[in-house]
Design an enzyme around this catalytic site. Structure first.
Site, PDB file in Angstrom:
ATOM      1  N   LYS A  60       0.135   3.802   2.781  1.00 43.74           N
ATOM      2  CA  LYS A  60       0.692   3.447   4.097  1.00 43.74           C
ATOM      3  C   LYS A  60       2.189   3.727   4.141  1.00 43.74           C
ATOM      4  O   LYS A  60       2.707   4.229   5.142  1.00 43.74           O
ATOM      5  CB  LYS A  60       0.423   1.979   4.424  1.00 43.74           C
ATOM      6  CG  LYS A  60       0.919   1.580   5.813  1.00 43.74           C
ATOM      7  CD  LYS A  60       0.883   0.090   6.059  1.00 43.74           C
ATOM      8  CE  LYS A  60      -0.463  -0.400   6.485  1.00 43.74           C
ATOM      9  NZ  LYS A  60      -0.395  -1.811   7.030  1.00 43.74           N
ATOM     10  N   ARG A  83      -1.268   3.609  14.696  1.00 40.86           N
ATOM     11  CA  ARG A  83      -0.022   3.308  13.969  1.00 40.86           C
ATOM     12  C   ARG A  83       1.043   4.362  14.263  1.00 40.86           C
ATOM     13  O   ARG A  83       2.203   4.035  14.485  1.00 40.86           O
ATOM     14  CB  ARG A  83      -0.290   3.223  12.467  1.00 40.86           C
ATOM     15  CG  ARG A  83       0.979   2.844  11.677  1.00 40.86           C
ATOM     16  CD  ARG A  83       0.723   2.700  10.182  1.00 40.86           C
ATOM     17  NE  ARG A  83      -0.153   1.588   9.913  1.00 40.86           N
ATOM     18  CZ  ARG A  83      -1.356   1.699   9.331  1.00 40.86           C
ATOM     19  NH1 ARG A  83      -1.793   2.869   8.937  1.00 40.86           N
ATOM     20  NH2 ARG A  83      -2.083   0.636   9.128  1.00 40.86           N
ATOM     21  N   ASP A 138       0.667  -4.826  12.439  1.00 44.26           N
ATOM     22  CA  ASP A 138      -0.652  -5.451  12.387  1.00 44.26           C
ATOM     23  C   ASP A 138      -1.542  -4.655  13.320  1.00 44.26           C
ATOM     24  O   ASP A 138      -1.112  -4.228  14.401  1.00 44.26           O
ATOM     25  CB  ASP A 138      -0.599  -6.918  12.806  1.00 44.26           C
ATOM     26  CG  ASP A 138      -1.873  -7.652  12.390  1.00 44.26           C
ATOM     27  OD1 ASP A 138      -2.287  -7.501  11.225  1.00 44.26           O
ATOM     28  OD2 ASP A 138      -2.450  -8.377  13.217  1.00 44.26           O
ATOM     29  N   ASN A 161       0.835  -1.205   0.000  1.00 45.63           N
ATOM     30  CA  ASN A 161       0.000   0.000   0.000  1.00 45.63           C
ATOM     31  C   ASN A 161       0.875   1.263   0.000  1.00 45.63           C
ATOM     32  O   ASN A 161       1.525   1.576   0.996  1.00 45.63           O
ATOM     33  CB  ASN A 161      -0.902  -0.034   1.243  1.00 45.63           C
ATOM     34  CG  ASN A 161      -1.883   1.114   1.305  1.00 45.63           C
ATOM     35  OD1 ASN A 161      -1.573   2.238   0.928  1.00 45.63           O
ATOM     36  ND2 ASN A 161      -3.075   0.824   1.796  1.00 45.63           N
ATOM     37  N   PHE A 185     -10.963   5.696   6.512  1.00 41.76           N
ATOM     38  CA  PHE A 185     -11.378   4.474   5.832  1.00 41.76           C
ATOM     39  C   PHE A 185     -11.755   3.450   6.885  1.00 41.76           C
ATOM     40  O   PHE A 185     -11.643   3.702   8.086  1.00 41.76           O
ATOM     41  CB  PHE A 185     -10.258   3.944   4.924  1.00 41.76           C
ATOM     42  CG  PHE A 185      -8.956   3.712   5.637  1.00 41.76           C
ATOM     43  CD1 PHE A 185      -8.669   2.501   6.242  1.00 41.76           C
ATOM     44  CD2 PHE A 185      -8.001   4.723   5.714  1.00 41.76           C
ATOM     45  CE1 PHE A 185      -7.480   2.294   6.914  1.00 41.76           C
ATOM     46  CE2 PHE A 185      -6.802   4.526   6.381  1.00 41.76           C
ATOM     47  CZ  PHE A 185      -6.545   3.310   6.976  1.00 41.76           C
ATOM     48  N   GLY A 186     -12.223   2.297   6.450  1.00 42.70           N
ATOM     49  CA  GLY A 186     -12.544   1.224   7.380  1.00 42.70           C
ATOM     50  C   GLY A 186     -13.606   1.627   8.393  1.00 42.70           C
ATOM     51  O   GLY A 186     -14.685   2.096   8.029  1.00 42.70           O
ATOM     52  N   TYR A 187     -13.281   1.464   9.676  1.00 44.17           N
ATOM     53  CA  TYR A 187     -14.236   1.726  10.752  1.00 44.17           C
ATOM     54  C   TYR A 187     -14.183   3.171  11.254  1.00 44.17           C
ATOM     55  O   TYR A 187     -14.857   3.508  12.227  1.00 44.17           O
ATOM     56  CB  TYR A 187     -13.960   0.773  11.927  1.00 44.17           C
ATOM     57  CG  TYR A 187     -14.119  -0.685  11.583  1.00 44.17           C
ATOM     58  CD1 TYR A 187     -15.304  -1.367  11.847  1.00 44.17           C
ATOM     59  CD2 TYR A 187     -13.082  -1.388  10.981  1.00 44.17           C
ATOM     60  CE1 TYR A 187     -15.457  -2.704  11.531  1.00 44.17           C
ATOM     61  CE2 TYR A 187     -13.216  -2.733  10.649  1.00 44.17           C
ATOM     62  CZ  TYR A 187     -14.402  -3.379  10.920  1.00 44.17           C
ATOM     63  OH  TYR A 187     -14.557  -4.708  10.594  1.00 44.17           O
ATOM     64  N   ASP A 188     -13.396   4.023  10.605  1.00 39.95           N
ATOM     65  CA  ASP A 188     -13.223   5.405  11.067  1.00 39.95           C
ATOM     66  C   ASP A 188     -14.545   6.157  11.277  1.00 39.95           C
ATOM     67  O   ASP A 188     -14.663   6.922  12.237  1.00 39.95           O
ATOM     68  CB  ASP A 188     -12.332   6.190  10.100  1.00 39.95           C
ATOM     69  CG  ASP A 188     -10.865   5.777  10.185  1.00 39.95           C
ATOM     70  OD1 ASP A 188     -10.530   4.928  11.042  1.00 39.95           O
ATOM     71  OD2 ASP A 188     -10.061   6.293   9.388  1.00 39.95           O
TER      72      ASP A 188
END
Length: 203
Positions: A14, A183, A71, A11, A154-157
């Site tokens: 990232k 992170r 992770d 990615n 993104f995701g669960y944000d």
């Protein structure tokens, strides 16, 4: 000679985010695609720590390079810590991000606000071809909102309400999110060790 640090992801976003956090590190940063690694490590660990170490070790051995892997995921207390290491696969294969967080909201229906506590957790590991050299973690505490808010992230944000910010992760400016993210906190905690490692201290 400048050390090369492999960031264990395909990615580019990232990689850029991590590069910003490691701006003071005297190392050349490369992603998996840059070194011709097209495969993904199977994440068989039962904890974020196990998966981060597994990825760091596997890619370090394959590339011969100092490697940083992470992770991360979401832990919801009312669900016994789920989705945890299954965050990206919550609800099974084939669901998009909106469907995953909607499933989460459905599972929490009727749960009062004080009991909707949750956290994003990230573990980062650095390994050389022979062994793991450092591991750190970072967390962001919050609550699962009753409905999604915000267009960022993104995701669960959109459903993660950040403690101390009175906003969901998706409502925060990108600069703020990247500074307080799980992170970012994990990598900044790792930075002193990483600086020592690239300067030759691998004790």
């Amino acid at each position: 000679m400048t050390e090369t640090l492999l960031i264990a992801t395909h990615n580019r976003g990232k990689i850029e985010e991590i590069a910003d956090l490691l701006a003071d590190l005297e190392a050349d940063l490369l992603g998996l695609d840059d070194v011709g690694i097209a495969w993904d490590v199977e994440e068989t660990g039962v904890t974020f720590r196990e998966n981060a170490i597994l990825k760091a070790e596997s890619y370090a051995r394959a590339s011969g390079l100092l490697t940083l892997a992470d992770d991360s995921g979401l832990e919801v207390d009312a669900l016994g810590g789920q989705p945890g290491v299954h965050t990206a696969r919550f609800g099974g294969e084939g669901l998009n991000s909106r469907e995953r967080y909607q499933l989460l909201l459905d599972k929490l229906q009727g749960i009062p606000w004080p009991e909707r506590t949750a956290r994003f957790r990230c573990v980062v590991a650095v390994a050389g071809p022979e062994r793991v050299l450092a591991v750190q973690e970072g967390t962001v505490e919050g609550h699962i909102a009753r409905s999604p808010s915000g267009a960022g992230g993104f995701g669960y944000d959109p459903v993660f309400h950040v403690r101390d910010h009175e906003a969901t992760m998706a409502q925060l400016p990108a600069e703020t999110k990247n500074r307080i993210s799980h992170r970012a906190r994990a990598i900044l905690a790792l930075l002193p060790q990483l600086q020592a490692i690239v300067q030759g201290d691998r004790s």
